[in-house]
Write a protein that holds these residues in place. Structure first.
Motif, PDB file in Angstrom:
ATOM      1  N   UNK A  39     -15.820 -17.028  32.130  1.00 47.83           N
ATOM      2  CA  UNK A  39     -14.857 -16.816  33.214  1.00 47.83           C
ATOM      3  C   UNK A  39     -14.413 -15.371  33.095  1.00 47.83           C
ATOM      4  N   UNK A  40     -14.068 -14.835  31.695  1.00 49.09           N
ATOM      5  CA  UNK A  40     -13.373 -13.508  31.550  1.00 49.09           C
ATOM      6  C   UNK A  40     -14.409 -12.561  32.183  1.00 49.09           C
ATOM      7  N   UNK A  51      -7.077 -11.328  37.583  1.00 47.53           N
ATOM      8  CA  UNK A  51      -6.246 -12.647  37.270  1.00 47.53           C
ATOM      9  C   UNK A  51      -6.357 -13.668  38.362  1.00 47.53           C
ATOM     10  N   UNK A  52      -6.433 -13.297  39.607  1.00 41.75           N
ATOM     11  CA  UNK A  52      -6.795 -14.184  40.616  1.00 41.75           C
ATOM     12  C   UNK A  52      -8.166 -14.820  40.423  1.00 41.75           C
ATOM     13  N   UNK A  53      -8.996 -14.167  40.308  1.00 45.64           N
ATOM     14  CA  UNK A  53     -10.320 -14.721  40.042  1.00 45.64           C
ATOM     15  C   UNK A  53     -10.540 -15.845  38.958  1.00 45.64           C
ATOM     16  N   UNK A  59      -9.575 -23.193  38.216  1.00 46.21           N
ATOM     17  CA  UNK A  59      -9.259 -24.319  39.062  1.00 46.21           C
ATOM     18  C   UNK A  59     -10.615 -24.861  39.492  1.00 46.21           C
ATOM     19  N   UNK A  60     -11.487 -24.289  39.911  1.00 51.33           N
ATOM     20  CA  UNK A  60     -12.680 -24.738  40.266  1.00 51.33           C
ATOM     21  C   UNK A  60     -13.336 -25.626  39.417  1.00 51.33           C
ATOM     22  N   UNK A  65     -14.973 -30.906  37.293  1.00 55.31           N
ATOM     23  CA  UNK A  65     -14.969 -31.811  36.302  1.00 55.31           C
ATOM     24  C   UNK A  65     -14.136 -33.139  36.762  1.00 55.31           C
ATOM     25  N   UNK A  66     -13.127 -33.039  37.246  1.00 55.10           N
ATOM     26  CA  UNK A  66     -12.365 -34.188  37.943  1.00 55.10           C
ATOM     27  C   UNK A  66     -12.903 -35.029  38.997  1.00 55.10           C
ATOM     28  N   UNK A  67     -13.909 -34.279  39.941  1.00 56.38           N
ATOM     29  CA  UNK A  67     -14.476 -34.936  41.108  1.00 56.38           C
ATOM     30  C   UNK A  67     -15.887 -35.421  40.757  1.00 56.38           C
ATOM     31  N   UNK A  68     -16.554 -35.137  39.837  1.00 58.04           N
ATOM     32  CA  UNK A  68     -18.041 -35.341  39.282  1.00 58.04           C
ATOM     33  C   UNK A  68     -17.864 -36.721  38.871  1.00 58.04           C
TER      34      UNK A  68
END
Length: 76
Positions: A39-40, A51-53, A59-60, A65-68
């Protein structure tokens, strides 16, 4: 250069994902930490404040992870 993600075995990684999908905060945090070096690095290539990216990518990753559908037996 080797990062933490390269050091974890596939079965351990799959278990972390399964635990995260079941709502384990610790597993989610561990996964985010494993991907943090990537990510960095990638945040330098996105045309928005770094920081936004980074937050967007976190979040993505969390959403993915949560939606797969759950990983079963270490295989997708």
């Amino acid at each position: 250069m080797m990062n933490d993600l390269q050091l974890i075995t596939e079965p351990d990684f799959c278990k972390l994902v399964r635990d995260a999908q079941k709502g384990s905060d610790r597993a989610i945090q561990t996964l985010l930490e494993l991907f943090e070096p990537d990510i960095e690095r990638l945040s330098w290539f996105i045309r928005m404040p770094r920081e936004d990216s980074k937050q967007y990518m976190r979040m993505e990753l969390y959403s993915m992870i949560r939606n797969t559908p759950e990983i079963m037996d270490g295989r997708t």
